[in-house]
Scaffold this active site. Structure first.
Site, short mmCIF file in Angstrom:
data_model
loop_
_atom_site.label_atom_id
_atom_site.label_comp_id
_atom_site.label_asym_id
_atom_site.label_seq_id
_atom_site.Cartn_x
_atom_site.Cartn_y
_atom_site.Cartn_z
N CYS A 1 30.88 18.22 81.56
CA CYS A 1 30.00 17.33 82.33
C CYS A 1 30.74 16.04 82.66
O CYS A 1 31.28 15.37 81.77
CB CYS A 1 28.74 17.02 81.52
N CYS B 1 16.56 14.41 91.86
CA CYS B 1 17.24 14.46 90.57
C CYS B 1 17.58 13.03 90.17
O CYS B 1 18.27 12.33 90.92
CB CYS B 1 18.50 15.31 90.77
N CYS C 1 26.61 8.68 79.41
CA CYS C 1 25.96 9.53 78.41
C CYS C 1 26.87 9.60 77.20
O CYS C 1 28.10 9.63 77.33
CB CYS C 1 25.75 10.94 78.97
N CYS D 1 25.86 16.19 89.30
CA CYS D 1 26.11 15.86 87.90
C CYS D 1 27.19 14.83 87.61
O CYS D 1 28.30 15.16 87.23
CB CYS D 1 26.50 17.12 87.13
N CYS E 1 29.32 16.46 76.47
CA CYS E 1 29.47 17.88 76.79
C CYS E 1 30.78 18.02 77.58
O CYS E 1 31.02 17.25 78.52
CB CYS E 1 28.28 18.39 77.60
N GLU F 1 22.70 7.10 89.51
CA GLU F 1 22.78 8.00 90.65
C GLU F 1 21.55 8.89 90.76
O GLU F 1 20.93 9.26 89.76
CB GLU F 1 24.05 8.85 90.61
N1 SAH Z 1 21.38 15.54 79.57
C1 SAH Z 1 20.43 16.40 80.22
C2 SAH Z 1 20.23 16.12 81.69
C3 SAH Z 1 21.44 15.81 82.54
S1 SAH Z 1 22.55 17.14 82.90
C4 SAH Z 1 20.81 17.86 79.99
O1 SAH Z 1 21.86 18.10 79.40
O2 SAH Z 1 20.06 18.73 80.36
C5 SAH Z 1 21.63 18.17 84.00
C6 SAH Z 1 22.12 19.59 84.05
O3 SAH Z 1 23.40 19.68 84.71
C7 SAH Z 1 22.33 20.19 82.67
O4 SAH Z 1 21.81 21.48 82.62
C8 SAH Z 1 23.83 20.16 82.56
O5 SAH Z 1 24.29 21.06 81.61
C9 SAH Z 1 24.27 20.49 83.96
N2 SAH Z 1 25.68 20.15 84.23
C10 SAH Z 1 26.39 19.14 83.69
N3 SAH Z 1 27.65 19.14 84.16
C11 SAH Z 1 27.73 20.15 85.03
C12 SAH Z 1 28.78 20.66 85.87
N4 SAH Z 1 29.99 20.10 85.86
N5 SAH Z 1 28.50 21.73 86.65
C13 SAH Z 1 27.28 22.29 86.66
N6 SAH Z 1 26.25 21.86 85.90
C14 SAH Z 1 26.47 20.80 85.09
#
Ligand code: SAH
Length: 344
Positions: free
Chosen positions: A110, A96, A103, A330, A107, A83
């Site tokens: 996420c 983006c 992944c 995301c 987290c 995406e």
């Molecule tokens: N793995 C990398 C890049 C992908 S996530 C990283 O962790 O930075 C990109 C950004 O989106 C990260 O800062 C992540 O913490 C944030 N993110 C992930 N899930 C999210 C959500 N549900 N709401 C807002 N931001 C989110």
């Protein structure tokens, strides 16, 4: 799928043609990308027809925010979901992109992490997202937005530094072949310390964003499990090394979750880290995901949190949220399409 062939090897696609044909194709793929080989006007029809351009199909394309946000869910032939989201502004267009399908880092908040890991994306699959958006901007565009992608951020699906070599090669192609400046590229990481150190030794001063989300190890490990392996002190040391070697200001990403990481105590500790790193803090309101009950704090509370950080001397921006009505944030696209490689 010409993007899966390294730009230097494009001649292999048509061994019986003079080498300038490969140079012409390389121009079309990387310098002036087009949506279709039909638009490659200086190539003979037979060659155009022999070139399979994109390494994926467009499964979903949606537009929001008055046409200034566009999201794509691309599907690779093996079913992997890729995406990308393009956000247009008056002076820039930020794309983006994804570095992995799924992944592995899990987290909690996420959407991508909640659905697990499918596979790494190839350099060509990463760079094709940029080329596709570039072709879109050149040939279709967005109202009141420059007609090219000006910035690329690795903030789509996946952890770029967990797919280091392929991501590195995609960055090399963006800079050396597409002609983008390193300053227009941001690698966002959950905090893979060895990857940050390797990136610091690369020739390109790309921006580094660190997804911190919590300012003490106990809370951070509960949100970002990899913190157990690379705790905050190690992450901070690597980020500082990056800043010193590259002279590029680090950004700290902080996804705000109601009652979790929006306390004044966290703000206090975050401000201290940000000041030590001379970093810029980006606050992002949580986008709710299917497998987590967390919610974003109120707009007012996010503002208070930001004000507190400022009073403590940290640089901070509240990031705007684009494309919420089309689930552009995301890892949401794949959720929407309801398919993953494992169940397709
Ligand atoms: N793995 C990398 C890049 C992908 S996530 C990283 O962790 O930075 C990109 C950004 O989106 C990260 O800062 C992540 O913490 C944030 N993110 C992930 N899930 C999210 C959500 N549900 N709401 C807002 N931001 C989110």
């Amino acid at each position: 799928m010409a993007y899966l062939t390294a730009p230097e090897d494009l001649g292999d696609l048509f061994p019986n043609e003079p080498s300038y044909r490969a140079d012409q194709l390389r121009e079309w793929l990387y310098r002036t990308p087009v949506m279709s080989t039909d638009d490659m006007t200086n190539l003979p029809t037979a060659i155009r027809e022999s070139v399979d351009l994109w390494p994926f199909e467009v499964e979903i394309e949606q537009s929001a925010d008055g046409g200034r946000t566009r999201k794509w869910l691309f599907r690779a032939p093996d079913g992997a979901a890729i995406e990308a989201v393009l956000m247009g502004y008056s002076k820039r267009a930020t794309l983006c992109i994804s570095s992995q399908a799924g992944c592995a880092l899990a987290c909690t908040f996420c959407a991508t992490g909640q659905f697990g890991f499918e596979r790494h994306l190839e350099p060509g699959e990463i760079v094709a997202q940029v080329a596709y958006a570039q072709a879109f901007m050149r040939q279709i565009g967005m109202p009141g937005v420059p007609s090219r992608v000006t910035n690329v951020v690795f903030m789509g699906m996946g952890e770029p530094l967990a797919n280091y070599d392929r991501v590195r090669e995609s960055i090399r192609r963006m800079i050396e072949v597409m002609g983008m400046s390193a300053r227009s590229i941001t690698v966002s990481t959950v905090g893979m310390v060895p990857g940050i150190r390797r990136l610091a030794d690369e020739p390109w001063p790309v921006y580094l964003a660190v997804s911190l989300h919590a300012a003490d190890d106990e809370l951070r490990t509960s949100l970002v499990p990899i913190n157990k392996r690379y705790p905050i002190a190690d992450l901070e040391a690597a980020a500082w090394e990056y800043f010193e070697k590259k002279g590029r200001r680090i950004s700290i990403e902080w996804t705000m979750m109601d009652g979790v990481n929006d306390t004044f105590d966290q703000a206090d500790k975050l401000a201290a880290i940000a000041k030590r790193l001379r970093a810029h803090v980006n606050l992002i309101a949580l986008n709710p995901t299917p497998l987590s009950d967390e919610r974003a704090p109120t707009r007012l509370h996010i503002q208070e949190f930001a004000d507190l950080l400022k009073r403590k001397g940290a640089n901070v921006t509240i990031r705007d949220t684009r494309g919420r009505d089309i689930d552009a944030a995301c890892g949401q696209l794949r959720v929407l399409s309801g398919k993953s490689r494992r169940d397709s």
